[in-house]
Write a protein that holds these residues in place. Structure first.
Motif, PDB file in Angstrom:
ATOM      1  N   ILE B 107       0.849  -1.196   0.000  1.00 59.27           N
ATOM      2  CA  ILE B 107       0.000   0.000   0.000  1.00 59.27           C
ATOM      3  C   ILE B 107       0.881   1.241   0.000  1.00 59.27           C
ATOM      4  N   ILE B 108       1.930   1.211   0.827  1.00 59.45           N
ATOM      5  CA  ILE B 108       2.802   2.383   0.940  1.00 59.45           C
ATOM      6  C   ILE B 108       3.469   2.681  -0.394  1.00 59.45           C
ATOM      7  N   VAL B 109       4.041   1.641  -1.023  1.00 60.34           N
ATOM      8  CA  VAL B 109       4.757   1.852  -2.283  1.00 60.34           C
ATOM      9  C   VAL B 109       3.792   2.335  -3.364  1.00 60.34           C
ATOM     10  N   LEU B 110       2.671   1.652  -3.479  1.00 56.89           N
ATOM     11  CA  LEU B 110       1.753   1.971  -4.574  1.00 56.89           C
ATOM     12  C   LEU B 110       1.144   3.364  -4.441  1.00 56.89           C
ATOM     13  N   LEU B 111       0.993   3.839  -3.227  1.00 52.31           N
ATOM     14  CA  LEU B 111       0.365   5.158  -3.053  1.00 52.31           C
ATOM     15  C   LEU B 111       1.386   6.282  -2.905  1.00 52.31           C
ATOM     16  N   SER B 112       2.477   5.998  -2.166  1.00 50.47           N
ATOM     17  CA  SER B 112       3.382   7.113  -1.850  1.00 50.47           C
ATOM     18  C   SER B 112       4.132   7.592  -3.086  1.00 50.47           C
ATOM     19  N   VAL B 113       4.493   6.684  -3.997  1.00 46.36           N
ATOM     20  CA  VAL B 113       5.274   7.097  -5.167  1.00 46.36           C
ATOM     21  C   VAL B 113       4.486   8.067  -6.052  1.00 46.36           C
ATOM     22  N   PRO B 114       3.305   7.679  -6.564  1.00 42.37           N
ATOM     23  CA  PRO B 114       2.578   8.641  -7.406  1.00 42.37           C
ATOM     24  C   PRO B 114       2.167   9.910  -6.671  1.00 42.37           C
ATOM     25  N   LEU B 115       1.711   9.758  -5.435  1.00 44.83           N
ATOM     26  CA  LEU B 115       1.251  10.940  -4.701  1.00 44.83           C
ATOM     27  C   LEU B 115       2.412  11.880  -4.396  1.00 44.83           C
ATOM     28  N   GLY B 116       3.546  11.292  -3.976  1.00 40.11           N
ATOM     29  CA  GLY B 116       4.719  12.102  -3.644  1.00 40.11           C
ATOM     30  C   GLY B 116       5.234  12.834  -4.867  1.00 40.11           C
ATOM     31  N   ILE B 117       5.304  12.145  -5.998  1.00 39.11           N
ATOM     32  CA  ILE B 117       5.797  12.771  -7.226  1.00 39.11           C
ATOM     33  C   ILE B 117       4.850  13.889  -7.652  1.00 39.11           C
ATOM     34  N   TYR B 118       3.558  13.576  -7.583  1.00 37.62           N
ATOM     35  CA  TYR B 118       2.589  14.593  -8.008  1.00 37.62           C
ATOM     36  C   TYR B 118       2.714  15.851  -7.144  1.00 37.62           C
ATOM     37  N   ALA B 119       2.819  15.630  -5.848  1.00 34.32           N
ATOM     38  CA  ALA B 119       2.911  16.780  -4.941  1.00 34.32           C
ATOM     39  C   ALA B 119       4.193  17.575  -5.163  1.00 34.32           C
ATOM     40  N   ILE B 121       5.789  17.778  -8.272  1.00 31.15           N
ATOM     41  CA  ILE B 121       5.744  18.421  -9.587  1.00 31.15           C
ATOM     42  C   ILE B 121       4.751  19.573  -9.613  1.00 31.15           C
ATOM     43  N   ARG B 122       3.620  19.370  -8.967  1.00 28.11           N
ATOM     44  CA  ARG B 122       2.578  20.400  -8.946  1.00 28.11           C
ATOM     45  C   ARG B 122       2.306  20.808  -7.508  1.00 28.11           C
ATOM     46  N   PRO B 123       3.252  21.464  -6.874  1.00 30.38           N
ATOM     47  CA  PRO B 123       3.110  21.733  -5.434  1.00 30.38           C
ATOM     48  C   PRO B 123       1.971  22.685  -5.103  1.00 30.38           C
ATOM     49  N   PHE B 127      -5.089  19.638  -5.049  1.00 29.04           N
ATOM     50  CA  PHE B 127      -4.928  18.232  -4.688  1.00 29.04           C
ATOM     51  C   PHE B 127      -3.630  18.025  -3.896  1.00 29.04           C
ATOM     52  N   SER B 128      -2.559  18.703  -4.316  1.00 31.32           N
ATOM     53  CA  SER B 128      -1.293  18.585  -3.594  1.00 31.32           C
ATOM     54  C   SER B 128      -1.437  19.075  -2.161  1.00 31.32           C
ATOM     55  N   ARG B 129      -2.104  20.210  -2.029  1.00 30.25           N
ATOM     56  CA  ARG B 129      -2.315  20.746  -0.678  1.00 30.25           C
ATOM     57  C   ARG B 129      -3.134  19.778   0.170  1.00 30.25           C
ATOM     58  N   PHE B 130      -4.115  19.163  -0.479  1.00 27.16           N
ATOM     59  CA  PHE B 130      -4.944  18.182   0.215  1.00 27.16           C
ATOM     60  C   PHE B 130      -4.086  17.000   0.682  1.00 27.16           C
ATOM     61  N   ILE B 131      -3.229  16.512  -0.214  1.00 26.03           N
ATOM     62  CA  ILE B 131      -2.342  15.391   0.140  1.00 26.03           C
ATOM     63  C   ILE B 131      -1.467  15.784   1.331  1.00 26.03           C
ATOM     64  N   MET B 132      -0.896  16.983   1.255  1.00 22.74           N
ATOM     65  CA  MET B 132       0.038  17.373   2.298  1.00 22.74           C
ATOM     66  C   MET B 132      -0.647  17.568   3.654  1.00 22.74           C
ATOM     67  N   SER B 133      -1.811  18.211   3.642  1.00 20.95           N
ATOM     68  CA  SER B 133      -2.483  18.403   4.936  1.00 20.95           C
ATOM     69  C   SER B 133      -3.006  17.068   5.451  1.00 20.95           C
ATOM     70  N   GLY B 134      -3.458  16.219   4.527  1.00 16.96           N
ATOM     71  CA  GLY B 134      -3.926  14.898   4.928  1.00 16.96           C
ATOM     72  C   GLY B 134      -2.802  14.094   5.566  1.00 16.96           C
ATOM     73  N   SER B 135      -1.596  14.246   5.020  1.00 18.27           N
ATOM     74  CA  SER B 135      -0.490  13.445   5.546  1.00 18.27           C
ATOM     75  C   SER B 135      -0.107  13.892   6.955  1.00 18.27           C
ATOM     76  N   ARG B 209       8.351  13.611  -1.776  1.00 20.92           N
ATOM     77  CA  ARG B 209       8.084  14.952  -2.285  1.00 20.92           C
ATOM     78  C   ARG B 209       9.304  15.865  -2.079  1.00 20.92           C
ATOM     79  N   SER B 210       9.827  15.864  -0.857  1.00 23.36           N
ATOM     80  CA  SER B 210      10.918  16.808  -0.600  1.00 23.36           C
ATOM     81  C   SER B 210      12.178  16.420  -1.370  1.00 23.36           C
TER      82      SER B 210
END
Lengths: 544, 325
Positions: B107-119, B121-123, B127-135, B209-210
């Motif tokens: 679950i971690i690999v499949l979700l963190s890679v696309p979400l992290g990259i997206y956040a 590239i498009r900070p 959606f990125s803000r949502f990901i970051m606050s959610g995390s 992301r970082s």
């Protein structure tokens, strides 16, 4: 040309839809027909009764399949499912009802004769006879946990295959109480050596033994699969003599976490849980389709005051003042969520020694007046220990106790610890005030006094858990006399006198009896199978 | 290289000795296991006799040396509660934990890679803000609370998923009890895996992301852009590949923390793995199983770390130089 494939595709899909529709219609008709047939056929030949499975979740797994390996609540719960005692307590009050013994009579002061049920079979198929009772008694006397309880018994004399005499060295008033612990084991099954060359009847606490992994009892359920700590499956024993219950299979899963156990019941993953954590009582009670049953238990929680360590605690007025200063009802209400019964004595209602006059006393003014009269009018300092994972809310209760005593200017420094460390400290009497909870394994008041209030005696073992060093010769005398008294009215009077003495002297400070709880789906006669000893009689459970 | 490997193995042996010593010291000071094995009526004399039989009365060093001697031969002692060798109990429980860790990692690999990259590239997107606050919420919520919430939502209220246990399992190769091959087993896996991944997933999203943002700022990425490469190629091949190295290193360390978090997850879900077994051994004062688990887990860690170090040494000779000093 270009349109053709598209057209043919659409006609093709139309064809598929049509076929599918027809198929569904046909299937629909087909479904209807057997239903009607079934309805017609039903009155003549009822369908085979459905198998009733009970999914049961308990907070801990029984440690073994050998009933003699440990004397604990979990093992007794198992014993009542897999084995069956000679007599057992009624689930309403604490009267004895026949099980494998159909009736019994006292022959003389030392002998009690039991007439055994005929035609009872063990799970192995062997016939149950008096031989098995004698074998079981012998084994009980070898068990580290049970030999203390069965010390008064000298022997079991077989009169005929269905009659046996239990003989005690001295007159003994608790023969029937002890008979509730005699769960006959299959002599033939447990005799000889197993394939490892070890005696089958060995009692082993921490290693493999035949009896730890195999069973043959006469009880309502036989163990058909067991993975310790994970899941045990019990199957109804077809030849069981008592046909009152209708459960065919029990799947027992230990669920340690309180919230998970409750969630499993609420979600329908299990049908029956014990115990119910106090914080979820309301929730389960208010849920439709579930049933909650609670009753006052028999485990007393007390504080022992050690006058030998702290001279202030030797002063009778100080002890009384402390008892008056403790608000039993307040703690039961606020800390125990009303899930306990305030106690003024050790014996709960239903025990022979229960003295209805001795109610909890709480009177701060009187407490302060007594304190002022004592030799320590300005208070004193004391130390105290309590466990923090042994009894319900034990550490919180201890804190409440400390703050109540502070109103008498008694400054208590409290230390709480897990039970693994607690008992060594308790034995070493490291503190002036120590907490202990006690359940009488004989279900009799005498047991409380033998362990908690008699003068400490290393040789006889009396007063073994009396860390307050309370000592009153009259209490000793009465307790010992009650052991050999077979006239039950006389015995009750003696035991009640002990309670009165302790009450007047504030021999210890009684807090409360812990309550018991069970919850199940509401289509069961749960209230009829549970009891104050907390061994539900699952053999009698009826699921509608 | 050979000297480096020998040195590394020696270090591992010393670490194991220290772990076993600490574990055994905890056991020795934990309290009396016999209290949990007997009823209240058993006299002090009889308890002392049982302790004598179990060898608990011997001095600490004698017990420890005896334990070491047996441990070298693979015998970690006898579990008092399970009444069989501790190593056998642990190995029986291991598949449950490993399956749980595996699913959570997936679950971690499949979700963190696309979400992290997206956040990365498009900070600035919503959606990125949502990901970051959610995390942030995810990181700060304790595992057991997440677990209980999941149970209440999906088992008690919606009745979609089973609330506890492993469900139906299939026996593979005679020792691997797996829940991965049955529908029931997979359904039982969903919530515990989510609960277990709930701590690590936000952490990895933030880490990827970082790291990714840093790499995107670097010279060679700018050069790649200047060359006129397609964005996808720059992101995946040039940037992401170089993000991965630190992520894998951290991941290796975090895997250990994950094993620790299985203890909480397994307890809440009554998951029959090593974690709940450990908690139960503590509660039942099954001290020899307790110490066996500590030594076993320590051994697995040391083994993995040593292997990783040696492989690193093979791959990257500078590590060897650093090791030599």
């Amino acid at each position: 040309m270009k349109l053709l494939p598209k057209k043919s595709a659409s006609t093709f899909s139309l064809f598929i839809v049509a076929t599918a529709l027809c198929a569904m219609l046909l299937a629909g008709c087909g479904n209807d027909q057997p239903k009607e047939q079934a309805q017609q056929a039903a009155p003549e030949a009822p369908a085979a009764p459905q198998k009733v499975t009970l999914k049961l979740a308990i907070d801990a797994d029984p440690v073994s399949l050998d009933p003699h390996v440990q004397l604990s609540g979990g093992m007794l719960q198992l014993s009542h499912m897999v084995f069956d005692p000679l007599v057992r307590y009624d689930s309403k009050d604490m009267h004895f009802v026949p099980r494998l013994a159909e009736r019994w009579e006292r022959i003389d002061d030392l002998t009690m004769r039991f007439f055994l049920r005929k035609g009872v079979k063990f799970h192995s198929g062997n016939e149950f006879t008096a031989e098995d009772v004698a074998f079981t008694l012998e084994r009980l006397k070898k068990s580290e946990d049970y030999k203390g309880l069965f010390e008064p018994f000298v022997s079991a004399n077989i009169v005929d295959p269905y009659t046996i005499d239990l003989i005690t060295a001295k007159p003994y008033g608790l023969v029937l109480n002890m008979a509730t612990y005699i769960f006959p084991m299959d002599k033939q099954f447990y005799t000889g050596t197993d394939d490892k060359g070890l005696e089958k009847d060995r009692i082993v606490k921490t290693d493999y033994s035949f009896a730890n992994e195999n069973e043959s009892g006469t009880g309502p359920f036989a163990v058909t699969s067991r993975e310790q700590g994970v899941r045990t499956v019990f199957t109804r024993f077809a030849d069981y003599w008592d046909k009152s219950g209708n459960v065919d299979e029990i799947i027992l899963t230990p669920i340690k976490n309180d919230a998970t156990r409750v969630a499993a019941l609420l979600s329908g993953d299990v049908d029956f849980i014990l115990p119910v954590p106090p914080q979820d009582l309301d929730r389960i009670g208010n849920t439709q389709g579930l049933k909650l049953i609670t009753m006052s238990g028999t485990r007393i929680i007390t504080m022992q005051l050690n006058g030998e360590r702290n001279p202030a605690l030797k002063d009778p007025k100080v002890r009384l003042a402390m008892d008056y200063a403790y608000d039993n009802h307040g703690v039961v209400e606020k800390i125990m969520n009303n899930f306990a019964t305030a106690a003024g004595q050790m014996s709960p209602d239903g025990y022979m020694g229960h003295n209805p006059e001795l109610t909890p006393r709480f009177d701060m003014e009187k407490a302060q007046a007594l304190m002022a009269e004592s030799s320590f009018p300005n208070g004193f300092e004391a130390t105290m220990i309590a466990p923090n994972n042994r009894y319900v809310n034990d550490a919180k209760i201890a804190e409440a106790f400390v703050s109540m005593m502070s109103r008498l200017n008694i400054k208590i420094s409290l230390k709480t610890m897990p039970k693994a460390q607690y008992w060594d400290e308790f034995d070493a009497q490291v503190a002036d005030i120590q907490m202990i909870g006690w359940h009488a394994d004989t279900e009799d008041s005498g047991n409380f006094y033998e362990f908690l209030s008699m003068c400490r005696n290393a040789e006889t073992g009396y007063g073994q858990y009396n860390s307050g060093n309370y000592c009153n010769p009259r209490v000793d005398e009465l307790t010992l006399a009650a052991q050999t008294e077979t006239d039950l009215d006389k015995r009750a009077a003696m035991l009640q006198e002990v309670e009165k003495i302790q009450y007047d002297e504030a021999g210890y400070i009684p807090l409360h009896w812990q309550n018991l709880s069970w919850a199940s789906k509401s289509n069961m006669n749960t209230e009829e199978i549970v009891n104050v000893m907390d061994f539900p009689y699952f053999g009698d459970l009826i699921v509608e | 290289m050979f000297a480096f490997a020998i040195k590394r193995i020696l270090q591992a042996v010393i670490v194991m000795l220290i772990i076993s010593f600490i574990g055994f010291a905890i056991k020795h000071n934990f309290g009396d296991p016999v209290r949990d094995l007997v009823g209240q009526r058993v006299t002090p004399a009889e308890r002392a006799e049982i302790r004598q039989k179990l060898g608990l009365n011997d001095p600490f060093m004698i017990q420890y040396v005896r334990f070491l001697g047996a441990a070298v031969q693979g015998d970690l002692g006898q579990s008092y509660f399970f009444k069989r060798p501790a190593s056998e109990v642990i190995i029986k429980k291991a598949p449950a934990t490993l399956e749980l860790v595996f699913c959570a990692s997936l679950i971690i690999v499949l979700l963190s890679v696309p979400l992290g990259i997206y956040a990365a590239i498009r900070p600035k997107t919503l959606f990125s803000r949502f990901i970051m606050s959610g995390s942030i919420v995810g990181v700060s919520m304790p595992v057991f609370l997440t677990a209980i919430l999941l149970i209440y939502i999906f088992s008690v209220e919606l009745k979609w998923l089973p609330s506890f246990g492993r469900g139906e399992t299939v026996l593979l190769f005679g020792w691997w009890d797996t829940g991965l091959l049955t529908v029931d087993g997979l359904l039982h896996l969903i919530m515990p895996s989510i609960a277990l991944s709930s701590i690590m997933l936000p952490l990895f999203i933030r880490l990827i992301r970082s790291e990714m943002m840093e790499v995107l700022e670097s010279e060679y990425v700018k050069y790649a852009w200047a060359k006129g490469l397609k964005p996808r190629r720059v992101w995946w091949v040039h940037a992401f590949k170089n993000t991965l190295l630190p992520v894998i290193t951290v991941g290796g360390v975090q895997l250990g923390i994950m094993v620790a978090f299985t203890i909480l997850t397994e307890t809440v879900f009554q998951w029959q793995g090593m974690g709940s077994m450990f908690i139960e051994s503590v509660e039942r004062s099954d001290t020899s199983l307790m110490v066996a688990y500590l030594v076993f887990v320590g051994f697995v860690f040391v083994l993995v770390n040593t292997a990783v170090d040696i492989i690193y040494g093979l791959v990257n000779p500078t590590v060897r130089v650093a090791g030599r000093k």
